[in-house]
Write an enzyme that holds these catalytic residues in place. Structure first.
Site, PDB file in Angstrom:
ATOM      1  N   ARG A  65      -6.971 -21.552   1.650  1.00 17.48           N
ATOM      2  CA  ARG A  65      -8.084 -21.817   0.343  1.00 17.48           C
ATOM      3  C   ARG A  65      -6.602 -22.324  -0.851  1.00 17.48           C
ATOM      4  O   ARG A  65      -6.865 -23.087  -1.231  1.00 17.48           O
ATOM      5  CB  ARG A  65      -8.451 -20.287   0.266  1.00 17.48           C
ATOM      6  CG  ARG A  65      -9.115 -20.001  -0.906  1.00 17.48           C
ATOM      7  CD  ARG A  65      -9.620 -19.097  -1.434  1.00 17.48           C
ATOM      8  NE  ARG A  65      -9.116 -18.250  -1.700  1.00 17.48           N
ATOM      9  CZ  ARG A  65      -8.389 -17.837  -3.431  1.00 17.48           C
ATOM     10  NH1 ARG A  65      -8.642 -19.226  -3.830  1.00 17.48           N
ATOM     11  NH2 ARG A  65      -7.838 -17.483  -4.117  1.00 17.48           N
ATOM     12  N   THR A 124      -2.426  -3.906  10.684  1.00 21.72           N
ATOM     13  CA  THR A 124      -1.444  -4.591   9.694  1.00 21.72           C
ATOM     14  C   THR A 124      -1.041  -5.823   9.843  1.00 21.72           C
ATOM     15  O   THR A 124      -0.660  -7.153   9.521  1.00 21.72           O
ATOM     16  CB  THR A 124      -0.183  -3.266   9.795  1.00 21.72           C
ATOM     17  OG1 THR A 124      -0.806  -2.189   9.005  1.00 21.72           O
ATOM     18  CG2 THR A 124       0.497  -4.367   8.478  1.00 21.72           C
ATOM     19  N   LEU A 142      -7.431  -9.714  -0.121  1.00 20.75           N
ATOM     20  CA  LEU A 142      -6.615 -10.063  -0.775  1.00 20.75           C
ATOM     21  C   LEU A 142      -6.783 -11.371  -1.855  1.00 20.75           C
ATOM     22  O   LEU A 142      -7.276 -12.339  -1.246  1.00 20.75           O
ATOM     23  CB  LEU A 142      -5.257  -9.350  -1.307  1.00 20.75           C
ATOM     24  CG  LEU A 142      -4.055 -10.699  -0.668  1.00 20.75           C
ATOM     25  CD1 LEU A 142      -3.341 -10.462  -0.464  1.00 20.75           C
ATOM     26  CD2 LEU A 142      -4.181 -11.194   0.474  1.00 20.75           C
ATOM     27  N   TYR A 153       4.246  -3.014  17.622  1.00 22.81           N
ATOM     28  CA  TYR A 153       5.012  -3.726  16.571  1.00 22.81           C
ATOM     29  C   TYR A 153       4.959  -4.896  17.475  1.00 22.81           C
ATOM     30  O   TYR A 153       5.612  -5.879  16.952  1.00 22.81           O
ATOM     31  CB  TYR A 153       6.579  -2.978  16.493  1.00 22.81           C
ATOM     32  CG  TYR A 153       7.291  -3.596  16.054  1.00 22.81           C
ATOM     33  CD1 TYR A 153       6.629  -3.924  14.283  1.00 22.81           C
ATOM     34  CD2 TYR A 153       8.310  -3.804  15.531  1.00 22.81           C
ATOM     35  CE1 TYR A 153       7.291  -4.401  13.205  1.00 22.81           C
ATOM     36  CE2 TYR A 153       9.261  -4.704  14.955  1.00 22.81           C
ATOM     37  CZ  TYR A 153       8.707  -4.998  12.942  1.00 22.81           C
ATOM     38  OH  TYR A 153       9.733  -5.469  12.619  1.00 22.81           O
ATOM     39  N   ASN A 157       0.371  -0.962   0.428  1.00 20.24           N
ATOM     40  CA  ASN A 157       0.089   0.056   0.043  1.00 20.24           C
ATOM     41  C   ASN A 157       0.997   1.206  -0.049  1.00 20.24           C
ATOM     42  O   ASN A 157       0.355   2.438   0.179  1.00 20.24           O
ATOM     43  CB  ASN A 157      -0.989   0.015   0.646  1.00 20.24           C
ATOM     44  CG  ASN A 157      -0.312   0.431   2.307  1.00 20.24           C
ATOM     45  OD1 ASN A 157       0.958   0.303   2.534  1.00 20.24           O
ATOM     46  ND2 ASN A 157      -0.814   0.234   3.342  1.00 20.24           N
ATOM     47  N   THR A 180      18.532  -5.310  10.010  1.00 20.97           N
ATOM     48  CA  THR A 180      19.315  -5.550   8.867  1.00 20.97           C
ATOM     49  C   THR A 180      18.872  -4.412   8.339  1.00 20.97           C
ATOM     50  O   THR A 180      18.289  -3.423   8.486  1.00 20.97           O
ATOM     51  CB  THR A 180      17.750  -6.554   7.643  1.00 20.97           C
ATOM     52  OG1 THR A 180      17.830  -7.632   8.367  1.00 20.97           O
ATOM     53  CG2 THR A 180      18.484  -6.602   6.425  1.00 20.97           C
ATOM     54  N   LYS A 189       3.697  -8.533  16.240  1.00 22.18           N
ATOM     55  CA  LYS A 189       3.968  -9.929  15.944  1.00 22.18           C
ATOM     56  C   LYS A 189       4.533 -10.635  16.091  1.00 22.18           C
ATOM     57  O   LYS A 189       4.104 -11.734  15.599  1.00 22.18           O
ATOM     58  CB  LYS A 189       5.854  -9.285  15.668  1.00 22.18           C
ATOM     59  CG  LYS A 189       5.999  -7.991  15.100  1.00 22.18           C
ATOM     60  CD  LYS A 189       6.358  -8.671  13.493  1.00 22.18           C
ATOM     61  CE  LYS A 189       6.046  -7.578  12.211  1.00 22.18           C
ATOM     62  NZ  LYS A 189       6.629  -7.995  10.461  1.00 22.18           N
ATOM     63  N   GLY A 222       6.637   1.464   2.125  1.00 23.66           N
ATOM     64  CA  GLY A 222       7.527   1.148   1.084  1.00 23.66           C
ATOM     65  C   GLY A 222       7.121   2.222  -0.040  1.00 23.66           C
ATOM     66  O   GLY A 222       6.284   3.535   0.030  1.00 23.66           O
TER      67      GLY A 222
END
Length: 322
Positions: free
Chosen positions: A112, A98, A69, A151, A40, A181, A155, A44
């Site tokens: 599915r 999220t 989705l 966060y 979205n 990272t 997670k 990013g």
């Protein structure tokens, strides 16, 4: 669902326009697969995937993972979630949505389609650890009501959902607990220590160290991390154990500042500010499980990785990429 190809796969990467996600898209395309990048663009950016738009095997799907989705794929990598404190604390409720709703949606899709799904979890599930280094069996020391909880706990809840879907519905899951990272495409001003230090050093500003600089982190170069993620997805052992992924070399923030000052040739000094609430004092992965089950260990040392990252920031001083 049968495989779309015998060897070539169609792979969904949520958060694929982000830092690690865009590098993962590169790698999967190089390996000959098709990639559907869902993002979205909240953190990013299209700049990270602009070089892929003419690739016939690549498709960009504008989508918020907190909503269901509907795509047909052979594998799913779920990397969709703000990962830097500046971003995940700016809208804590959205961060939780999220992490949690996003996990439910990718798990429902995997259920599915009957395909494996990899969750990009985090070393933050360990909180401010009382065990050092951190093994996958350590249950953590997390403040559930602190400013980082959106966060950390988001997670942790996502991991719970992944294991419940595995036990209850037989979904094939992979859990990657990703430690710090870094590399090209880090966002310039996202609050992560390496990008902050590099931007400050190149601009001649003092490097901001929170606390006395003795707190530690362990930094993994992005190409090493992507290699680990691909190996983890390829694992056919469905024991579904979390796997720490990171570089076990531990360094203090003061030591990191000196590495970056050396690589940039900057005359900058350092400036100390108070340590943020719930900021972990130590972070170092025990990666013995990754070595045993993936045959993986990082190969890029910190100085080499910082050199390449500094080069990227020098080439793109105008970009605020994510």
């Amino acid at each position: 669902m049968p495989k779309l190809y015998e060897s070539r796969k169609r792979i969904l990467v949520t958060g694929g326009a982000g830092f690690i996600g865009s590098h993962l898209c590169d790698r999967l395309l190089t390996d000959g697969h098709e990639v559907v990048c869902a993002d979205n663009l909240s953190t990013g950016t299209l700049l990270n995937i602009g070089h892929l738009t003419d690739n016939p095997g690549f498709a960009f799907l504008p989508h918020d993972i907190a909503e269901p989705l509907h795509v047909e794929v052979d594998e799913i990598y779920n990397l969709a979630c703000p990962a830097s404190p500046v971003h995940y604390q700016s809208d804590a409720v959205r961060t939780v949505k999220t992490a949690v709703l996003g996990a439910i949606n990718v798990l429902d899709l995997a259920k599915r389609l009957r395909v494996p799904v990899l969750q990009a979890s985090t070393s933050e599930v360990y909180g401010d650890p009382l065990v050092h280094p951190q093994t996958e069996d350590y249950r953590g020391n997390v403040n559930p009501i602190g400013p980082r909880a959106c966060y950390d706990e988001g997670k942790r809840c996502a991991e719970t959902l992944f294991f419940d879907y595995h036990r209850q519905h037989g979904v094939a899951i992979r859990i990657a607990r990703i430690f710090n990272t870094y590399g090209p495409r880090l966002r310039h001003a996202d609050g992560r220590v390496i990008s902050n230090f590099i931007v400050q050093a190149l601009g001649g500003a003092p490097l901001t160290i929170y606390g006395d600089g003795s707190q530690t982190r362990s930094f993994c170069f992005v190409s090493d991390m992507v290699e680990a993620l691909v190996r983890l997805m390829a694992l056919r052992d469905d024991s579904a154990r979390p796997v720490n992924l990171g570089n076990p070399r531990e360094c203090t923030m003061s030591e990191l500042a000196q590495v970056i000052l050396l690589e940039t040739g900057s005359p900058s000094g350092v400036a100390h500010l108070p340590l943020p609430e719930d900021d972990p004092r130590q972070r170092q992965p025990d990666i013995r499980r990754a070595g045993a089950v993936l045959g993986w260990a990082p190969s890029i040392d910190l100085e080499e990785g910082i050199r390449e990252t500094v080069g990227y920031f020098r080439r793109h001083p105008e970009l605020d990429t994510g």
